[in-house]
Design a protein around this motif. Structure first.
Motif, PDB file in Angstrom:
ATOM      1  N   THR A 146      -5.380  11.941  -1.300  1.00  0.00           N
ATOM      2  CA  THR A 146      -5.819  10.679  -0.706  1.00  0.00           C
ATOM      3  C   THR A 146      -4.630   9.808  -0.336  1.00  0.00           C
ATOM      4  O   THR A 146      -4.571   9.233   0.760  1.00  0.00           O
ATOM      5  N   ALA A 147      -3.661   9.699  -1.249  1.00  0.00           N
ATOM      6  CA  ALA A 147      -2.486   8.859  -1.000  1.00  0.00           C
ATOM      7  C   ALA A 147      -1.687   9.373   0.195  1.00  0.00           C
ATOM      8  O   ALA A 147      -1.201   8.587   1.018  1.00  0.00           O
ATOM      9  N   ILE A 148      -1.549  10.684   0.313  1.00  0.00           N
ATOM     10  CA  ILE A 148      -0.796  11.246   1.429  1.00  0.00           C
ATOM     11  C   ILE A 148      -1.525  10.993   2.748  1.00  0.00           C
ATOM     12  O   ILE A 148      -0.905  10.703   3.777  1.00  0.00           O
ATOM     13  N   GLY A 149      -2.840  11.068   2.728  1.00  0.00           N
ATOM     14  CA  GLY A 149      -3.600  10.745   3.932  1.00  0.00           C
ATOM     15  C   GLY A 149      -3.377   9.308   4.383  1.00  0.00           C
ATOM     16  O   GLY A 149      -3.302   9.021   5.587  1.00  0.00           O
ATOM     17  N   ILE A 150      -3.241   8.392   3.431  1.00  0.00           N
ATOM     18  CA  ILE A 150      -2.965   6.990   3.772  1.00  0.00           C
ATOM     19  C   ILE A 150      -1.566   6.848   4.350  1.00  0.00           C
ATOM     20  O   ILE A 150      -1.346   6.155   5.347  1.00  0.00           O
ATOM     21  N   LEU A 151      -0.600   7.513   3.719  1.00  0.00           N
ATOM     22  CA  LEU A 151       0.770   7.444   4.211  1.00  0.00           C
ATOM     23  C   LEU A 151       0.882   7.985   5.630  1.00  0.00           C
ATOM     24  O   LEU A 151       1.674   7.483   6.435  1.00  0.00           O
ATOM     25  N   LEU A 179       0.840  -1.205   0.000  1.00  0.00           N
ATOM     26  CA  LEU A 179       0.000   0.000   0.000  1.00  0.00           C
ATOM     27  C   LEU A 179       0.873   1.252   0.000  1.00  0.00           C
ATOM     28  O   LEU A 179       0.593   2.213  -0.720  1.00  0.00           O
ATOM     29  N   ALA A 180       1.938   1.256   0.805  1.00  0.00           N
ATOM     30  CA  ALA A 180       2.848   2.403   0.821  1.00  0.00           C
ATOM     31  C   ALA A 180       3.504   2.588  -0.543  1.00  0.00           C
ATOM     32  O   ALA A 180       3.699   3.714  -0.998  1.00  0.00           O
ATOM     33  N   ALA A 181       3.846   1.476  -1.211  1.00  0.00           N
ATOM     34  CA  ALA A 181       4.433   1.575  -2.550  1.00  0.00           C
ATOM     35  C   ALA A 181       3.429   2.138  -3.548  1.00  0.00           C
ATOM     36  O   ALA A 181       3.784   2.929  -4.430  1.00  0.00           O
ATOM     37  N   ALA A 182       2.163   1.737  -3.424  1.00  0.00           N
ATOM     38  CA  ALA A 182       1.131   2.283  -4.305  1.00  0.00           C
ATOM     39  C   ALA A 182       0.988   3.785  -4.097  1.00  0.00           C
ATOM     40  O   ALA A 182       0.853   4.552  -5.060  1.00  0.00           O
ATOM     41  N   CYS A 183       1.021   4.220  -2.850  1.00  0.00           N
ATOM     42  CA  CYS A 183       0.966   5.661  -2.562  1.00  0.00           C
ATOM     43  C   CYS A 183       2.170   6.378  -3.150  1.00  0.00           C
ATOM     44  O   CYS A 183       2.057   7.507  -3.651  1.00  0.00           O
ATOM     45  N   LEU A 211       6.883  10.739   5.555  1.00  0.00           N
ATOM     46  CA  LEU A 211       5.926   9.872   4.863  1.00  0.00           C
ATOM     47  C   LEU A 211       6.572   8.597   4.351  1.00  0.00           C
ATOM     48  O   LEU A 211       5.887   7.591   4.149  1.00  0.00           O
ATOM     49  N   PHE A 212       7.890   8.641   4.101  1.00  0.00           N
ATOM     50  CA  PHE A 212       8.589   7.461   3.591  1.00  0.00           C
ATOM     51  C   PHE A 212       9.774   7.131   4.501  1.00  0.00           C
ATOM     52  O   PHE A 212      10.936   7.265   4.119  1.00  0.00           O
ATOM     53  N   PRO A 213       9.505   6.726   5.748  1.00  0.00           N
ATOM     54  CA  PRO A 213      10.588   6.457   6.701  1.00  0.00           C
ATOM     55  C   PRO A 213      11.367   5.211   6.312  1.00  0.00           C
ATOM     56  O   PRO A 213      10.902   4.369   5.532  1.00  0.00           O
ATOM     57  N   LEU A 214      12.552   5.091   6.899  1.00  0.00           N
ATOM     58  CA  LEU A 214      13.389   3.929   6.616  1.00  0.00           C
ATOM     59  C   LEU A 214      12.676   2.627   6.971  1.00  0.00           C
ATOM     60  O   LEU A 214      12.603   1.709   6.166  1.00  0.00           O
TER      61      LEU A 214
END
Length: 726
Positions: free
Chosen positions: A416-421, A342-346, A430-433
């Motif tokens: 929408t994607a940022i809200g999911i992240l 899901l994170a990759a889709a975002c 939003l994209f932590p290690l």
């Protein structure tokens, strides 16, 4: 005297850097960086990670052991100067330079890698001391580079690395100096082979056959599957939080009762399958009962009950694919993997539909895209707040490592994607290690191996977000999951094929969105309406950038390249005997001849693209869905009547082409496609399964297209040269 002082003020043969001297002074390190982590001059491996100033930068290092022994000390001293000393003015004060006073870790690693290749080439020629290098040697190095199967950009970097070595010569001992390379005086153009001119952006766009299903699946995840995955992850985390750290007497009773119930009913214990081997879900049972992992393991071992394939989480599945639930259930051990997908889709949605550069995307933080604003006219604006880095400089003119704040105008899927992240992250990024929910309670901690001899510690990144390379890996894993899912569920036609230009990387998304907007109007890829909206935002609000320096600039180049390519194709077809019809037929033929003369076989530079876009006679937009070419004249356009001419004329709305518009021209190719469409409509209307209202509509559509084909046959114009051949 410090090592720095020695290098700056002592140019004699006794020039020396102590082996325990750090490779950079503490003043150059980012804030909160421990100077003790910095490598020492005597180390064989220099870790550059403590110097990194951007969160997404990968860990880099220099391995001096790979340099030829005879020249290792020489280049090691040059590397120390490159890192420690400011870039010499001889290298900074030149036209069109991109050098900075203190280069980044990426530049340092790239330069030293070119030095390694140069040193290897020198030793192969029997040169073991830099004073033996002369002008003839420089010429032979340039000739050697010209013979390599590489792009001129790579060759230029190799020449620039030698120039850097020369630039630091005054700060190095006499035995480490080389004479000035001839390309410093003459320029590199004469030392590089001729190469076709290229666009300012040579990055290949993602192939439409790849981008379309990739975007569709990414949006399925963010819009349809996300509630299920987030609920599953929350439930999995709730169960994990209930696992006891030590023996729990009350939990032991609950665990025993649960196992007895499975034994009484003959129901298999919840399980998991790893590499084809099935075992009981120990951590799941511990979480359900509140027991420790040891308690659960011992109870399972004593019970000797059959084990199921999965440990299902008690959450409903609401997402669907073509009206069918996308999964029957989500298991305890699936939740984390699906959250990563899901994170990759975002990541795909944000990178592609925002038009941001990789560094800009990876540095996004929580609350960067607040609730949309209403300007009072009913128009909703989504603003994305972040940092940009390209071209950003401090007040003294030096590049600003931290970039500068900027906001982008984006569209609802990005919001929408940022809200999911924001629901997935466990930090401010939003994209932590590694989100905290990825730490597995059932896994033992990894044993850290000792550092190799001659190194100081091991390489650790200082940044707290994933690198662009890691992002590429996550996208690849997402594509693999999608293709496996498609194969298992009979959706082979919706699989994501391999891209002919290589892996799908973050840097390709920005180029691709402009390519699709410019080249595929009217619905030949998923979300064509959305692309049209992007075009509107681009021309009205500077979508994903400021004025003409954001995505709009890339879009301009793609639009110009599309028009030039189409006009060249039309000219070729006219020369082959094809004809044109329509009120704008003379304008299309004239534009095709003019464009072929001026732009045939060329890669448009930004200046040429601006010139083409500013020429009213060359504003030709192909619209294959409407079977026409729009020779755009805003004064005659019916898609948006009343728009003024000139620089504010904008672009035609190819979704609103009016058959009565005076800007229309049709070629024989358009009519061939139109004729095929007529045949398809007749075949569909003849089907006994077609309802009568649909059949009448198809027949009317075919009749209307037939009138266009008849009119083309009566009024088609052939070029004068073809008439002469006839």
């Amino acid at each position: 005297m410090t090592a720095t002082a020695v290098a700056l003020h002592d140019g004699g043969d006794d020039w020396h850097v102590p082996g325990d001297a750090p490779v950079t002074p503490a003043g150059r390190l980012p804030d909160d960086t421990d100077p003790g982590r910095m490598s020492r001059f005597g180390d064989d491996m220099w870790d550059l990670s403590p110097l990194a100033r951007r969160e997404h930068e990968p860990g880099r290092r220099i391995n001096w052991a790979t340099f030829p022994p005879a020249l290792r000390g020489t280049f090691k001293r040059a590397g120390w100067a490159l890192i420690t000393l400011p870039t010499p003015e001889a290298l900074l004060e030149r036209a069109a330079t991109s050098r900075v006073e203190h280069p980044s870790t990426g530049t340092i690693a790239a330069v030293t890698e070119q030095w390694r290749r140069y040193a290897t080439w020198l030793t192969a020629r029997g040169i073991t001391r830099l004073p033996e290098v002369d002008a003839a040697c420089h010429d032979e190095w340039a000739a050697h580079l010209a013979r390599l199967p590489a792009a001129n950009r790579t060759r230029s970097q190799a020449l620039a690395a030698v120039s850097t070595l020369w630039g630091f010569a005054p700060h190095l001992p006499p035995g480490d100096r080389i004479p000035m390379p001839p390309w410093e005086a003459d320029g590199t153009r004469d030392y590089l082979p001729a190469e076709d001119g290229r666009n300012e952006n040579a990055t290949a766009p993602i192939h439409p056959a790849v981008m379309s299903p990739l975007l569709i699946w990414a949006l399925r995840f963010t819009e349809d599957f996300a509630p299920d995955i987030l609920a599953a992850l929350a439930e999995q985390q709730r169960l994990r939080s209930r696992i006891a750290a030590s023996h729990n007497t009350d939990a032991a009773a609950r665990l025993a009762a649960l196992i007895d119930e499975h034994a009484r009913t003959g129901t298999p214990l919840p399980g998991e399958t790893i590499k084809g081997r099935r075992s009981a879900a120990c951590s799941y049972l511990a979480g359900v009962t509140g027991a420790s992992l040891t308690q659960a393991h011992n109870a399972i071992r004593r019970a000797r009950l059959p084990v199921a394939d999965t440990a299902q989480l008690d959450i409903p599945i609401t997402g669907t694919v073509h009206g069918t639930p996308w999964l029957n259930h989500i298991s305890y051990h699936q939740a984390q993997a699906l959250a990563l997908r899901l994170a990759a889709a975002c990541l795909v949605v944000v990178s592609y539909l925002s038009g941001q550069r990789p560094a800009e995307v990876l540095h996004l933080r929580t609350r960067c895209c607040p609730a949309p604003e209403d300007d009072g006219t009913g128009t909703v604006h989504y603003r994305l707040h972040g940092h940009h880095f390209k071209g950003v400089r401090d007040t003294d003119g030096t590049p600003a490592p931290g970039g500068a704040a900027r906001q982008w105008t984006v569209i609802p899927p990005v919001h929408t994607a940022i809200g999911i992240l924001e629901q997935l992250t466990t930090s401010g990024h939003l994209f932590p290690l590694r989100p905290a929910w990825l730490d597995s309670a059932s896994k033992r901690p990894r044993r850290r191996l000792p550092a190799p001899p001659g190194t100081r510690g091991s390489r650790h990144r200082t940044g707290q977000v994933i690198t662009a390379k890691a992002a590429t890996g996550r996208i690849a894993e997402f594509i693999t999951w999608v293709n496996t899912y498609a194969s298992e569920h009979g959706l082979d036609s919706e699989a994501i094929p391999a891209d002919p230009d290589g892996p799908v990387t973050l840097s390709r998304f920005r180029r691709t969105v402009a390519w699709h907007i410019a080249r595929l109007p009217g619905g030949r890829i998923a979300l064509a309406i959305q692309y049209g909206h992007l075009r509107t935002i681009t021309t009205s609000e500077g979508y994903s950038g400021r004025a003409r320096h954001g995505l709009a600039r890339v879009l301009d180049i793609e639009t110009a390249a599309t028009m030039a390519s189409h006009l060249q194709h039309v000219n070729d077809r006219l020369n082959a005997g094809d004809a044109v019809s329509g009120p704008a037929a003379p304008r299309l033929m004239s534009a095709a001849r003019d464009a072929a003369t001026r732009y045939e076989g060329m890669f448009l530079s930004p200046r040429q693209a601006r010139t083409l876009l500013a020429d009213p006679a060359l504003q030709v937009h192909d619209n294959p869905r409407a079977f026409l070419a729009c020779n755009y004249d805003p004064a005659k356009a019916l898609c948006h009547p009343g728009r003024p001419a000139g620089k504010n004329a904008g672009h035609p709305d190819l979704d609103r082409c009016n058959p009565a518009c005076a800007n229309i021209a049709r070629t024989d190719e358009h009519i061939a496609a139109l004729t095929a469409e007529i045949a398809r409509l007749h075949a569909e209307a003849a089907s006994p399964l077609a309802p009568e209202p649909i059949r009448q509509r198809l027949t009317q559509r075919a009749a209307g297209l037939g009138q266009i084909a008849d009119r083309h046959a009566r009024t088609r114009v052939i070029t004068r040269s073809d008439n002469a051949r006839g």
